[in-house]
Scaffold this active site. Structure first.
Site, mmCIF file in Angstrom:
data_model
loop_
_atom_site.group_PDB
_atom_site.id
_atom_site.type_symbol
_atom_site.label_atom_id
_atom_site.label_comp_id
_atom_site.label_asym_id
_atom_site.label_seq_id
_atom_site.Cartn_x
_atom_site.Cartn_y
_atom_site.Cartn_z
ATOM 1 C CB CYS A 1 -0.852 -0.028 1.235
ATOM 2 S SG CYS A 1 -2.016 1.259 1.403
ATOM 3 C CB CYS B 1 -4.916 3.910 -4.400
ATOM 4 S SG CYS B 1 -4.087 2.381 -4.759
#
Length: 296
Positions: free
Chosen positions: A86, A225
């Site tokens: 991530c 993101c």
């Protein structure tokens, strides 16, 4: 675990938000249902995922990386599933280590399931504002499989990009065409992404400047993101005919996300760097009675 007061913090990177659970010695178990409860925005703390902070030497998945990186980011999606990587999470993870006095401004390494990521914490700006965080995200892989993404009665070809986790990047005329993104947009062929995929919808904003929306696998639409912004920058560069490996010159794109802006640079050796903000906004402890109920 349910009788203890477990510390937590809350942080975000371009409004991609996380519950941070410090656990240096790796004593805590975080089953998927507990992670999902922690991330619940009404019955829990709320977040797009959980950053479980563990020393690499104390975690079986990270021990092999302990010589390179003291700390392991055991990342979980908002539904409790485990994720390889991530990008916004790495920035917030590094900011937590700085906040806790475990590292200072400068360079550090963070172990992830996608490998070791190099991070640079910039010095605070004048006036005390926290400096940006740059993460060396590794090289993008561009598998050759052709992919189609569908929303309602519209379909688009999508570029298959892997940034340690899978992405499908679709260029659209209007970000509204992505729909509500509550559920995962259908894609085909299904065999290309057997474990699901993060889907980015992209529009142009100007020269080397794009905007995106994203459905993150296991979390739904998020405000940002990091790996997705990197995938978008690489896919856009190829669409624009730019390949640093061919030209020998880095290429930089500004990527607007719903929660802010990220700057993505691809270097001639294929390495992708991401720069953006990261903030810690709160800290506290989990109430033992809530924890007992959540783990019952």
């Amino acid at each position: 675990m349910s009788n203890e007061r477990i510390a937590f913090l809350k942080g975000h990177g371009t409004e991609n938000d996380f519950v941070i659970v410090p656990d240096p010695d790796g004593r805590l178990e975080l089953p998927a249902d507990l992670v999902a409860r922690l991330c619940d925005r009404r019955a829990g703390i709320g977040g797009d995922g959980v950053l479980h902070v563990v020393r690499s030497a104390a975690h079986p998945e990270a021990r092999a990386m302990a010589d390179e990186a003291e700390w392991f980011m055991d990342y979980r999606n908002g539904d409790g599933s485990i994720a390889e990587m991530c990008g916004n999470g790495v920035r917030v993870f590094a900011r937590y280590l700085q906040h806790a006095g475990l590292v200072g401004a400068g360079d550090l390494a963070v172990a992830t399931r996608a490998g070791v990521r190099r991070v640079h914490l910039a010095k605070d700006a004048a006036g005390g504002a926290a400096g940006d965080v740059t993460v060396v995200m590794g090289r993008a892989e561009l598998p050759e499989e052709q992919v189609t993404v569908t929303v309602g009665d519209r379909s688009w070809p999508a570029r298959n990009v892997n940034m340690g986790n899978p992405h499908a990047v679709a260029f659209v005329e209007d970000l509204g065409h992505a729909g509500d993104l509550y559920s995962a947009p259908p894609f085909s062929p299904a065999a290309v992404y057997p474990d699901g995929v993060n889907v980015e919808f992209v529009v142009d904003r100007g020269p080397r400047h794009v905007a995106m929306r994203v459905h993150e696998r296991g979390s739904g639409e998020t405000r940002s993101c990091g790996t997705g912004a990197c995938a978008v920058a690489v896919a856009t560069a190829r669409r624009d005919g730019a390949d640093p490996a061919v030209t020998g010159s880095p290429v930089t794109y500004t990527v607007d996300v719903l929660g802010g802006t990220l700057v993505i640079t691809e270097l001639p050796d294929g390495t992708v760097e991401m720069t953006g903000p990261a903030e810690i906004v709160a800290e506290g402890t989990l109430d033992p009675s809530w924890l007992r109920a959540a783990t019952a």
